[in-house]
Design an enzyme around this catalytic site. Structure first.
Site, PDB file in Angstrom:
ATOM      1  N   HIS A 142       0.865  -1.189   0.000  1.00  0.00           N
ATOM      2  CA  HIS A 142       0.000   0.000   0.000  1.00  0.00           C
ATOM      3  C   HIS A 142       0.897   1.234   0.000  1.00  0.00           C
ATOM      4  CE1 HIS A 142      -2.774   3.108   1.030  1.00  0.00           C
ATOM      5  NE2 HIS A 142      -2.433   3.169   2.319  1.00  0.00           N
ATOM      6  N   HIS A 182       1.306   5.723  -1.154  1.00  0.00           N
ATOM      7  CA  HIS A 182       0.644   7.002  -1.388  1.00  0.00           C
ATOM      8  C   HIS A 182       1.248   7.644  -2.637  1.00  0.00           C
ATOM      9  CE1 HIS A 182      -0.464   7.468   3.197  1.00  0.00           C
ATOM     10  NE2 HIS A 182      -0.975   6.390   2.635  1.00  0.00           N
ATOM     11  N   TYR A 192       0.590  -4.459 -20.470  1.00  0.00           N
ATOM     12  CA  TYR A 192       1.212  -4.810 -19.198  1.00  0.00           C
ATOM     13  C   TYR A 192       0.388  -4.344 -18.006  1.00  0.00           C
ATOM     14  CZ  TYR A 192       5.252  -6.939 -21.230  1.00  0.00           C
ATOM     15  OH  TYR A 192       6.070  -7.810 -21.913  1.00  0.00           O
TER      16      TYR A 192
END
Length: 220
Positions: free
Chosen positions: A93, A95, A120
């Protein structure tokens, strides 16, 4: 791969992501599922560029902290992906700037946040879902992820950032990088009426590479 090696890999890839500006400051978190059902996850308020393998949070299968520093507040997010994506062995995860920007645009389809722009992108990410905004660490985000029923390996959290699962940590990182680059392409081409992959081209990729894509409206 031994647990010691996994700890080192989390640090190595975390530093790579940080040094390339894909997740600033102490943002972002990484987890890897272990053979005993537990998992390693980056600690809370830790920069991915300066991780210590010995201080990684070691969680039991039930999510209880066994050793290391306190884990990231995003444990519910990671847990939901492991519970709904049976093949998932790692979750990343970030930002990252372009993916966060994409998550804030009004025209984004929650079932397909990005159109089929490159082969891709489809091969690494499949389709990308967009879930509504939840404050960081809100356990309710787990319900939003579970509501996707395991159909998506890549998800955008509105006004927050992308989260990607993979069958290895390296695969999850590669998919995250592909998602960020595709978000960047989308923003560069927004309003220019670009040519996306046709439904026939998507079907060909799906057949040749054995892709499983959620059913969404075609982007043509």
């Amino acid at each position: 791969m031994s647990e010691t090696r996994i700890r080192e890999e989390i640090c190595r890839l975390g530093r790579s992501l940080f040094e390339r500006g894909l997740t600033p400051g102490s943002s972002g978190n990484i987890s890897v599922k272990l053979d005993d059902g537990g998992w390693l996850v980056t600690p809370t308020n830790a920069s991915l560029g300066f991780l210590d393998p010995a201080r990684m949070s070691r969680l039991a299968p039930d999510g209880r902290l066994v050793s290391g520093d306190a884990p990231t507040k995003e444990v519910p997010l990671h847990t939901a992906l492991y519970q709904t994506r049976g093949a998932a062995r790692a979750v990343v995860h970030l930002h990252s700037t372009h993916s966060v920007a994409l998550s804030m645009l009004p025209e984004i389809d929650p079932r397909a946040a990005l159109p089929p722009m490159t082969p891709y992108y489809l091969m690494k990410c499949g389709q990308t879902a967009l879930v509504p905004y939840y404050r960081p660490g809100d356990p309710a985000v787990a319900d939003a992820i579970k509501g996707l029923a395991g159909k998506y390996s890549s998800v955008l959290l509105a006004n927050h950032g992308p989260v990607v699962s993979g069958d290895t940590l390296e695969a999850a990182v590669f998919a995250m990088e592909e998602l960020e680059e595709t978000a960047k392409l989308y923003l560069l081409l927004r309003g220019l009426n670009p040519r996306y992959l046709s439904p026939e081209q998507v079907k060909d990729l799906t057949k040749v590479f054995g892709l499983t894509l959620p059913e969404t409206h075609d982007h043509t």
